[in-house]
Write a protein that holds these residues in place. Structure first.
Motif, PDB file in Angstrom:
ATOM      1  N   TYR A 183      12.456  -8.476  -4.945  1.00 32.33           N
ATOM      2  CA  TYR A 183      11.877  -9.473  -4.041  1.00 32.33           C
ATOM      3  C   TYR A 183      13.038 -10.072  -3.246  1.00 32.33           C
ATOM      4  O   TYR A 183      13.643 -11.070  -3.626  1.00 32.33           O
ATOM      5  N   ASN A 184      13.344  -9.401  -2.135  1.00 27.02           N
ATOM      6  CA  ASN A 184      14.495  -9.791  -1.329  1.00 27.02           C
ATOM      7  C   ASN A 184      14.056 -10.005   0.126  1.00 27.02           C
ATOM      8  O   ASN A 184      12.865  -9.992   0.432  1.00 27.02           O
ATOM      9  N   ASP A 185      15.028 -10.193   0.999  1.00 24.89           N
ATOM     10  CA  ASP A 185      14.684 -10.461   2.401  1.00 24.89           C
ATOM     11  C   ASP A 185      13.879  -9.319   3.014  1.00 24.89           C
ATOM     12  O   ASP A 185      12.947  -9.548   3.792  1.00 24.89           O
ATOM     13  N   LEU A 186      14.225  -8.088   2.668  1.00 20.31           N
ATOM     14  CA  LEU A 186      13.536  -6.933   3.230  1.00 20.31           C
ATOM     15  C   LEU A 186      12.078  -6.880   2.772  1.00 20.31           C
ATOM     16  O   LEU A 186      11.166  -6.675   3.586  1.00 20.31           O
ATOM     17  N   SER A 187      11.845  -7.075   1.479  1.00 21.93           N
ATOM     18  CA  SER A 187      10.464  -7.022   0.980  1.00 21.93           C
ATOM     19  C   SER A 187       9.655  -8.211   1.473  1.00 21.93           C
ATOM     20  O   SER A 187       8.470  -8.083   1.790  1.00 21.93           O
ATOM     21  N   ARG A 188      10.288  -9.386   1.554  1.00 21.70           N
ATOM     22  CA  ARG A 188       9.571 -10.565   2.063  1.00 21.70           C
ATOM     23  C   ARG A 188       9.147 -10.365   3.510  1.00 21.70           C
ATOM     24  O   ARG A 188       8.041 -10.749   3.908  1.00 21.70           O
ATOM     25  N   GLN A 189      10.007  -9.759   4.324  1.00 18.67           N
ATOM     26  CA  GLN A 189       9.666  -9.508   5.717  1.00 18.67           C
ATOM     27  C   GLN A 189       8.523  -8.517   5.824  1.00 18.67           C
ATOM     28  O   GLN A 189       7.598  -8.694   6.623  1.00 18.67           O
ATOM     29  N   PHE A 190       8.546  -7.468   4.986  1.00 18.97           N
ATOM     30  CA  PHE A 190       7.461  -6.484   5.005  1.00 18.97           C
ATOM     31  C   PHE A 190       6.139  -7.127   4.591  1.00 18.97           C
ATOM     32  O   PHE A 190       5.099  -6.881   5.213  1.00 18.97           O
ATOM     33  N   ILE A 191       6.170  -7.950   3.551  1.00 18.80           N
ATOM     34  CA  ILE A 191       4.950  -8.611   3.080  1.00 18.80           C
ATOM     35  C   ILE A 191       4.375  -9.513   4.165  1.00 18.80           C
ATOM     36  O   ILE A 191       3.159  -9.557   4.381  1.00 18.80           O
ATOM     37  N   SER A 217       0.825 -12.510  -5.792  1.00 18.09           N
ATOM     38  CA  SER A 217       1.622 -13.254  -4.823  1.00 18.09           C
ATOM     39  C   SER A 217       1.224 -12.950  -3.388  1.00 18.09           C
ATOM     40  O   SER A 217       1.556 -13.698  -2.465  1.00 18.09           O
ATOM     41  N   LYS A 218       0.511 -11.842  -3.175  1.00 17.65           N
ATOM     42  CA  LYS A 218       0.095 -11.466  -1.817  1.00 17.65           C
ATOM     43  C   LYS A 218      -1.222 -12.118  -1.415  1.00 17.65           C
ATOM     44  O   LYS A 218      -1.569 -12.137  -0.238  1.00 17.65           O
ATOM     45  N   GLY A 219      -1.981 -12.606  -2.375  1.00 18.28           N
ATOM     46  CA  GLY A 219      -3.190 -13.363  -2.037  1.00 18.28           C
ATOM     47  C   GLY A 219      -4.440 -12.539  -1.846  1.00 18.28           C
ATOM     48  O   GLY A 219      -5.520 -13.088  -1.658  1.00 18.28           O
ATOM     49  N   PHE A 220      -4.338 -11.206  -1.873  1.00 20.31           N
ATOM     50  CA  PHE A 220      -5.527 -10.373  -1.711  1.00 20.31           C
ATOM     51  C   PHE A 220      -5.222  -8.963  -2.208  1.00 20.31           C
ATOM     52  O   PHE A 220      -4.070  -8.527  -2.208  1.00 20.31           O
ATOM     53  N   GLN A 245      -8.348  -4.030   6.713  1.00 22.60           N
ATOM     54  CA  GLN A 245      -7.785  -2.870   6.038  1.00 22.60           C
ATOM     55  C   GLN A 245      -8.407  -1.571   6.546  1.00 22.60           C
ATOM     56  O   GLN A 245      -8.519  -0.585   5.820  1.00 22.60           O
ATOM     57  N   GLN A 246      -8.845  -1.602   7.808  1.00 21.95           N
ATOM     58  CA  GLN A 246      -9.355  -0.436   8.517  1.00 21.95           C
ATOM     59  C   GLN A 246     -10.462   0.234   7.707  1.00 21.95           C
ATOM     60  O   GLN A 246     -11.459  -0.397   7.383  1.00 21.95           O
ATOM     61  N   ASP A 247     -10.323   1.513   7.386  1.00 25.33           N
ATOM     62  CA  ASP A 247     -11.396   2.230   6.694  1.00 25.33           C
ATOM     63  C   ASP A 247     -11.427   1.953   5.195  1.00 25.33           C
ATOM     64  O   ASP A 247     -12.372   2.348   4.507  1.00 25.33           O
ATOM     65  N   ASN A 248     -10.401   1.299   4.681  1.00 28.86           N
ATOM     66  CA  ASN A 248     -10.309   1.078   3.244  1.00 28.86           C
ATOM     67  C   ASN A 248     -10.818  -0.314   2.873  1.00 28.86           C
ATOM     68  O   ASN A 248     -10.045  -1.240   2.626  1.00 28.86           O
ATOM     69  N   SER A 249     -12.130  -0.477   2.857  1.00 27.94           N
ATOM     70  CA  SER A 249     -12.694  -1.759   2.480  1.00 27.94           C
ATOM     71  C   SER A 249     -12.473  -2.002   0.991  1.00 27.94           C
ATOM     72  O   SER A 249     -12.263  -1.071   0.209  1.00 27.94           O
ATOM     73  N   VAL A 250     -12.522  -3.266   0.583  1.00 22.81           N
ATOM     74  CA  VAL A 250     -12.264  -3.639  -0.806  1.00 22.81           C
ATOM     75  C   VAL A 250     -13.567  -3.642  -1.589  1.00 22.81           C
ATOM     76  O   VAL A 250     -14.535  -4.297  -1.211  1.00 22.81           O
ATOM     77  N   SER A 251     -13.599  -2.911  -2.688  1.00 25.68           N
ATOM     78  CA  SER A 251     -14.789  -2.806  -3.519  1.00 25.68           C
ATOM     79  C   SER A 251     -15.130  -4.138  -4.176  1.00 25.68           C
ATOM     80  O   SER A 251     -14.240  -4.918  -4.548  1.00 25.68           O
ATOM     81  N   ASP A 252     -16.420  -4.400  -4.338  1.00 22.24           N
ATOM     82  CA  ASP A 252     -16.871  -5.607  -5.029  1.00 22.24           C
ATOM     83  C   ASP A 252     -16.498  -5.576  -6.510  1.00 22.24           C
ATOM     84  O   ASP A 252     -16.557  -6.607  -7.186  1.00 22.24           O
ATOM     85  N   LYS A 253     -16.135  -4.412  -7.011  1.00 26.00           N
ATOM     86  CA  LYS A 253     -15.782  -4.285  -8.428  1.00 26.00           C
ATOM     87  C   LYS A 253     -14.358  -4.757  -8.726  1.00 26.00           C
ATOM     88  O   LYS A 253     -13.994  -4.912  -9.897  1.00 26.00           O
ATOM     89  N   VAL A 254     -13.566  -4.983  -7.691  1.00 25.16           N
ATOM     90  CA  VAL A 254     -12.184  -5.405  -7.896  1.00 25.16           C
ATOM     91  C   VAL A 254     -12.152  -6.842  -8.408  1.00 25.16           C
ATOM     92  O   VAL A 254     -12.762  -7.734  -7.822  1.00 25.16           O
ATOM     93  N   GLU A 306       4.750  -9.179   7.461  1.00 22.05           N
ATOM     94  CA  GLU A 306       4.191  -8.343   8.530  1.00 22.05           C
ATOM     95  C   GLU A 306       2.898  -7.667   8.069  1.00 22.05           C
ATOM     96  O   GLU A 306       1.956  -7.528   8.853  1.00 22.05           O
ATOM     97  N   GLU A 307       2.859  -7.246   6.821  1.00 19.00           N
ATOM     98  CA  GLU A 307       1.669  -6.611   6.271  1.00 19.00           C
ATOM     99  C   GLU A 307       0.495  -7.583   6.276  1.00 19.00           C
ATOM    100  O   GLU A 307      -0.626  -7.226   6.661  1.00 19.00           O
ATOM    101  N   LYS A 308       0.747  -8.815   5.859  1.00 23.32           N
ATOM    102  CA  LYS A 308      -0.304  -9.834   5.833  1.00 23.32           C
ATOM    103  C   LYS A 308      -0.832 -10.108   7.233  1.00 23.32           C
ATOM    104  O   LYS A 308      -2.055 -10.188   7.451  1.00 23.32           O
ATOM    105  N   GLU A 309       0.072 -10.261   8.197  1.00 24.36           N
ATOM    106  CA  GLU A 309      -0.327 -10.517   9.580  1.00 24.36           C
ATOM    107  C   GLU A 309      -1.178  -9.372  10.127  1.00 24.36           C
ATOM    108  O   GLU A 309      -2.168  -9.593  10.832  1.00 24.36           O
ATOM    109  N   LYS A 310      -0.802  -8.146   9.785  1.00 23.16           N
ATOM    110  CA  LYS A 310      -1.543  -6.973  10.247  1.00 23.16           C
ATOM    111  C   LYS A 310      -2.953  -6.961   9.669  1.00 23.16           C
ATOM    112  O   LYS A 310      -3.939  -6.711  10.376  1.00 23.16           O
TER     113      LYS A 310
END
Length: 245
Positions: free
Chosen positions: A72-80, A200-203, A92-101, A82-86
């Motif tokens: 968990y460093n500057d590089l991973s924090r920056q990716f997380i 830690s990612k929230g979803f 999550q485009q075609d990959n919807s989240v299952s209700d079973k999760v 950007e990933e969240k903003e995206k």
């Protein structure tokens, strides 16, 4: 979001932040913790010594989850970030989240190891027997994410179990104030899709469909490593069923 949920979220943010002692990524410690609290002793954590076929072939099957420890460093924090903003902008485009999760958001400092463990157990309930983790998962099934936060924060038995495991590792245990430089995430198969469950990612993150959980998970974990190829602080454990028990 309803007004009640907004108020609840505001209250949770105003509460003093809990901080635990970090868990060591040691299968012996994790196995003792889960078996003493109701998990079927046929299911154990095993070190993954490499992502090549020869290393993976030594692991028992089936494997229901992989616990991945990444820097968990500057590089991973920056990716997380950007990933969240995206995902906020595009979903999550075609990959919807299952209700079973079953997803748990992390609000307790240094508790990412326990969060990864609970995610592995909650989404593979066949490994659970009577005990602490079964009780948590059963109560959490009908709860919202905010209610699950309160469930974990207020569970004194969970805090005691976590502390005992954190202090029983082979390395000198850090204090609760030690800054965590690594993060645990759980990867598991739900409805034929590979999910990344990192409190830690929230979803939850759906990494797509898979015919072979281990093969697909290794592909995703390889992407983590490729983003930070000079770093050596990666490790993984598999939750697998042993035929020898």
């Amino acid at each position: 979001m309803t007004q009640d949920n907004s108020a609840q979220s505001t209250m949770s943010k105003q509460k003093p932040k809990l901080k635990w002692v970090m868990l060591e990524g040691n299968p012996e410690v994790w196995n003792k913790m889960i078996h003493e609290n109701g998990v079927d002793e046929k299911w154990c954590f095993y070190d993954i010594y490499g992502f090549d076929q020869e290393s993976l072939s030594t692991l028992p099957r089936p494997i229901s989850a992989i616990i991945f420890l990444y820097p968990y460093n500057d590089l991973s924090r920056q990716f997380i970030k950007e990933e969240k903003e995206k995902f906020i902008q595009e979903g999550q485009q075609d990959n919807s989240v299952s209700d079973k999760v079953m997803f748990f958001e992390q609000t307790i400092g240094n508790a990412c190891g326990m969060m990864a463990l609970i995610h592995a157990l909650a989404n593979n309930k066949e490994v659970l027997g009577p005990g602490l983790f079964h009780d948590i998962v059963t109560k959490a099934e009908k709860m919202t994410v905010d209610e699950r936060i309160e469930l974990l924060e207020s569970n004194e038995q969970l805090a005691i179990v976590h502390k005992g495991a954190a202090l029983s590792g082979q390395t000198e245990p850090p204090t609760a104030d030690t800054k965590d430089s690594h993060c645990y995430a759980c990867f598991t198969n739900i409805d034929g899709h590979i999910y990344e469950l990192d409190g830690s990612k929230g979803f939850p993150i759906n990494h797509g469909s898979s015919n072979d959980f281990v093969e697909s998970a290794v592909r995703v974990l390889g992407e983590f490593i490729q983003r930070d190829p000079t770093c050596t602080g990666f490790s993984a454990m598999a939750l697998a069923k042993s035929s020898e028990q």
